[in-house]
Design a protein around this motif. Structure first.
Motif: not given
Length: 524
Positions: A251-257, A259-263, A280-289
């Protein structure tokens, strides 16, 4: 016991005798094993990629392959809980996991050696996958070594255990840093004259050095169990726990990838600057976590895993820390842990590229930085351990925080002076002495915060937090240098270390207040 009083107060002769303790000596070799992987992801790999023609920004992004070190707290509970079939019965809980992680490290380094990053984007991706595997395996080894170190010796030996571990770690870094650069040059690869076979053979030699760690693991004894498990679980419970972890990780990996296009679009909209990119990358990690946590919680709520086991594995270690220190002090300590190493880690990501960019040759870098510098850092670590014993951990933490930030200013002079060997050695000596001194005190500090009931988990949380923010920011060091130049970058790394000094002072004051309150309550 608080961080202020964790060290051995014996005389110098007693300290010298204890250096020959087999448990203390074993940390020298395990530290060596832990020091090998890191530079094969960071500086040595950076020079390999640069010689292969990979762009500088892409090179610094490879530092994120080591983010496994920063997220190791996620799977540390599994290492505390899960037995390994056959191996755990044969070697014990800690040694079994050590052996598996070391063999995985060897496999990952060999995997990197089989990829030529100069042959196209696909090969760079394969290199990144192998580097991520190396980071994951090395972080797992660190989890087990840290737990072994804390569990295998009395508190009076922890300062020396930390010092010898750091000494071994630095020696491993000499081998993986200077050794790799010397070998690559010896085998025929230079800037402007790239040779894949040279780097391939170099990394295969580096893989073979991990056999020192494997042999140590086979020779040392398993530490005595400090605590029995509160419950005895069946094989199906362990399998379900692993299943929940894997699904949450997916779920972490999927959420990260996903949402990657949006970020990426948000970064382009924000102008692509390094500060906006970092936030934005910090927020990107937070979304995946958040996605991983939500999936894990739903699986536990749905009964996919024993709820009591999940609570003991992931929740209880964190609750124990907050119970022991209280919310205010615990948050202050976590802030200090998360920021203490920020100055030197952010600078270290791009340091080798900096040396090469201003005109130093690979042999010069290897001699000054990876040999002389590491020797100085070993001396700094031993000095830090002895000074922490004599003057207390918090005082040396403060000294380390001040020196780690201030010595970065010497790199400004080096950037302006150009390829001047005198200033190179001055900068390297000051930086490594400060880093070694600070690291020894910091390891002892983190060990003192750890409860023996949750050794691997809590120390993994602390050491993960220690590197998470600095490594994320370090991934943008190339972009920051492109924007403000090397002198401005080194001033920036000094300034971000200033708040750490205040945090050390506040933490020392808070811990002293807590101690006085406990003493008063005990007296009443």
């Amino acid at each position: 016991m608080t961080p202020v009083d964790t060290n051995n107060k014996g005389g110098w002769k007693t300290t010298a005798r204890e250096l020959s303790n087999p448990k203390v000596l074993s940390m020298l070799f395990l530290g060596f094993s832990a020091g090998i992987p890191l530079l094969l992801i960071f500086s040595s790999l950076s020079l390999w990629l640069r010689e292969a023609g990979v762009e500088r920004q892409a090179v610094t992004f490879f530092s994120w392959a080591a983010l496994g070190y920063s997220f190791k707290f996620v799977w540390a509970p599994l290492i505390d809980k899960l037995p390994l079939p056959v191996l755990t019965r044969r070697f014990g809980r800690r040694r079994a996991w050590l052996l598996v992680s070391q063999l995985a490290i060897i496999a990952a380094i060999v995997g990197m050696a089989l990829v030529d990053p100069a042959t196209g984007t696909g090969h760079v991706t394969r290199m990144a996958i192998a580097a991520v595997l190396l980071g994951f395996s090395a972080a797992t080894q660190d989890i087990v070594i840290d737990a072994y170190r804390i569990e295998s010796a009395a508190p009076r030996l922890q300062g020396l255990m930390s010092s010898t571990y750091i000494a071994g770690y630095r020696i491993g870094m000499v081998v993986a840093g200077a050794g790799a650069l010397y070998l690559a040059a010896l085998f025929g690869s230079e800037a402007g004259d790239y040779s894949f076979p040279a780097w391939q053979l170099t990394y295969l030699v580096m893989a073979s050095t991990m056999l020192i760690g494997v042999l140590t693991t086979l020779l040392i004894s398993e530490p005595e169990t400090r605590r029995p498990d509160a419950h005895v679980y069946g094989a199906s419970d362990y399998l379900r726990l692993v299943g929940v972890f894997l699904v949450a990780a997916a779920a972490f990996a999927g959420g990260f990838f996903i949402s990657g296009g949006a970020f990426a679009g948000l970064k382009a909209w924000a102008g692509g600057g390094p500060i906006a990119g970092f936030l934005l990358e910090t927020l990107h990690f937070a979304v995946a976590v958040s996605a991983a946590v939500a999936v894990g919680w739903l699986l536990v709520a749905a009964g996919a895993v024993n709820a009591a086991m999940a609570h003991e594995t992931w929740i209880e270690p964190a609750l124990d820390f907050f119970r022991r220190y209280g919310l205010k002090t615990a948050l202050l300590l976590l802030a200090l842990i998360g920021l203490y190493r920020i100055s030197d880690i952010v600078l270290g990501v791009i340091s080798n590229v900096f040396y090469q960019d201003i005109g130093f040759s690979k042999p010069q870098i290897a001699t000054a930085v990876k040999t002389f510098g590491v020797i100085v850092s070993i001396l700094g670590g031993l000095l830090g351990g002895l000074m922490a014993t004599r003057y207390g951990v918090m005082r040396i933490l403060m000294l380390g925080a001040i020196l780690s930030a201030a010595t970065n200013l010497i790199f400004v002079v080096l950037a302006l002076a150009g390829p001047d060997l005198t200033w190179l050695y001055i900068a390297v000596a000051a930086d490594n002495l400060a880093a070694g001194l600070a690291s020894a005190a910091f390891v002892a500090f983190l060990s003192s915060l750890t409860s023996v009931s949750f050794t691997a988990v809590q120390y993994a949380i602390f050491s993960s937090l220690m590197t998470l923010l600095p490594k994320v920011l370090g991934g943008y060091s190339g972009s920051i240098v492109d924007g403000i130049g090397y002198p401005g970058f080194f001033v920036f790394t000094t300034l971000i270390g200033v708040p750490v000094v205040l945090l050390v002072w506040l933490a020392g004051r808070s811990l002293a207040i807590d101690d006085r309150a406990k003493e008063a309550a005990a007296a009443a």
